[in-house]
Design an enzyme around this catalytic site. Sequence first.
Site, mmCIF file in Angstrom:
data_model
loop_
_atom_site.group_PDB
_atom_site.id
_atom_site.type_symbol
_atom_site.label_atom_id
_atom_site.label_comp_id
_atom_site.label_asym_id
_atom_site.label_seq_id
_atom_site.Cartn_x
_atom_site.Cartn_y
_atom_site.Cartn_z
ATOM 1 N N CYS A 1 1.425 -8.552 24.921
ATOM 2 C CA CYS A 1 2.003 -9.844 25.294
ATOM 3 C C CYS A 1 2.308 -9.831 26.788
ATOM 4 C CB CYS A 1 3.275 -10.122 24.486
ATOM 5 S SG CYS A 1 4.103 -11.673 24.925
ATOM 6 N N CYS B 1 4.855 -15.710 21.929
ATOM 7 C CA CYS B 1 3.707 -15.146 21.213
ATOM 8 C C CYS B 1 3.992 -15.046 19.714
ATOM 9 C CB CYS B 1 3.365 -13.769 21.779
ATOM 10 S SG CYS B 1 4.600 -12.485 21.444
ATOM 11 N N CYS C 1 -2.889 23.844 -18.214
ATOM 12 C CA CYS C 1 -2.277 25.063 -18.729
ATOM 13 C C CYS C 1 -1.291 25.643 -17.730
ATOM 14 C CB CYS C 1 -3.358 26.096 -19.076
ATOM 15 S SG CYS C 1 -4.149 26.838 -17.639
ATOM 16 N N CYS D 1 8.708 32.241 -22.861
ATOM 17 C CA CYS D 1 9.435 31.871 -21.641
ATOM 18 C C CYS D 1 10.245 30.593 -21.828
ATOM 19 C CB CYS D 1 8.481 31.700 -20.459
ATOM 20 S SG CYS D 1 7.170 30.510 -20.753
#
Length: 525
Positions: A222, A240, A298, A334
């Site tokens: 601008c 602008c 997996c 686990c």
Amino acid sequence: MDGSDGGSIAGDSEEFEYEDQDVELKSGGEEDEDQMVIEPPEVRKAPYTIMNAGDLANRQNKCISEASDLLQVTHEEGFVLLRQHGWDLLRLQEAWFDNDQKVRNRCGLSTAKCTSPAPSSNLAGPKVCSICMSAIDDLVALDCSHGFCEECWRGYLHTQVDDGKSAVQTRCPQHKCPMVVPTAFFSRFCDVERQKKYQDWCLRTYVDENASVKWCPNPVGCQFACEYQGVESLEIHCQCTFVWCWACGEEAHMPASCKTVNQWNVKNSAESENISWIRAHTKKCPKCHKPIEKNQGCNHMVCSKAGGCGHEFCWLCLGDWASHGTSTGGYYQCNIYDKQSKQGKHAEEERSRQEAKHALDIYMFYFERFMDHDKGMKLTVIQEQDIEGKVQRLHDEHGFAIIELQFLYDALRQVRACRRVLKWTYVYGYYLDDSNEKPLFEYLQKNLEEKTDCLHEMLEKDFDKIFFDQDNQLSSGSEEAHQKFMTFRSHATNFTNVTQKFLTQILTDLGSDTGLGQRFSQSST
């Protein structure tokens, strides 16, 4: 351009209806023209001035003339003095009348009061140019009496201009001489192209070195500048169409503060977001500690030998996969929590990872909505160009006056302003920690978002239903369609007013020092 109010258009025989928006809309038909005008923010009286290159040149010359008349100096000297004092005439005046000789020395001007427009002289008689060491009859010198031949002056000033805008600070070529080279020398020795560059840089100093003037920071470029004499933060509406914050130079960001915007911009570009993603979606190899992403179903993980160590482990417990055999009780033991094992450490890592993922999810929630409104705001610029074409066609082929269609521009600019504010409300909300303020903030945000979307849809779809078919062709004229247009104009104008009220409300409430939670409880009562 004039048009007839009796212009006719054609439309579908169906009744043109609007969904109930839970707001009071004025009835269609014949309206008072005064209530149809929505004054957009860009045209309201502002405490600042938007200037193009010509305006800047006039303002700069006026400022120099005032300084020259006040201090009894030449125009050249006035330019140098003002530039060295940030184009602040009051500051220059105080320093000048305190000790004018000291000011002259500091600014590189002759200590003797000069009345000629170009403080230069030709040193007569055989002299030696200090640059090329040639014996020249006539050397050109400033008031400092350091003489140089014309060719050396020309080469020196050309080099200064080619080096960039610092040419406006050019000093005498003599080593350590503080005398500033006047503009007249550049006009005398430089070619036309370099003269223009130098003049442009002289003009730019009025903005670059002036605390009261700033260039528009529109990212697409601008040429306008803004002059503002106030001290408080302000939204600047440039010609602008870009709206920016005077305080920080960023896009206008109410209700978010400049500090919050800076935090948000840093967060969006910082590597910390990559780190957050890694923490949320990967685990470290128990052996080499490289981050690993699970890309299959997996739980048997193998650390890549390329950049890793090849270690095999379990994704769930991070234990050695070799220990997940029949000799240790089976592959899936686990899932049993063992307080005496290292599971505690792994659980802590899992909690940390989940927290990082949760924080990332929150950020993405606000970021996606931030970008959605940003895209919607930018689309209004394209839509405004589309509306310009449709307005011209309606004027040319159906006789509508341009003023009758001005409400379309006003409504679209209102949508743009709302999209910009909504965009930054998500930044405001992301950093809003006070749970007492959340209810009212979200309530105000929801209301403005709802009304903005309705108004935007009205402009994008409902308007075309009246005038244009599926092939974007104008329908043939009819009084029924004209009546539909009048109804649509009434609804769109009043809905623009309603949306403006919601926009004002959220900016007022979020920008107030009063606690949001307190006002929310009062409004709920």
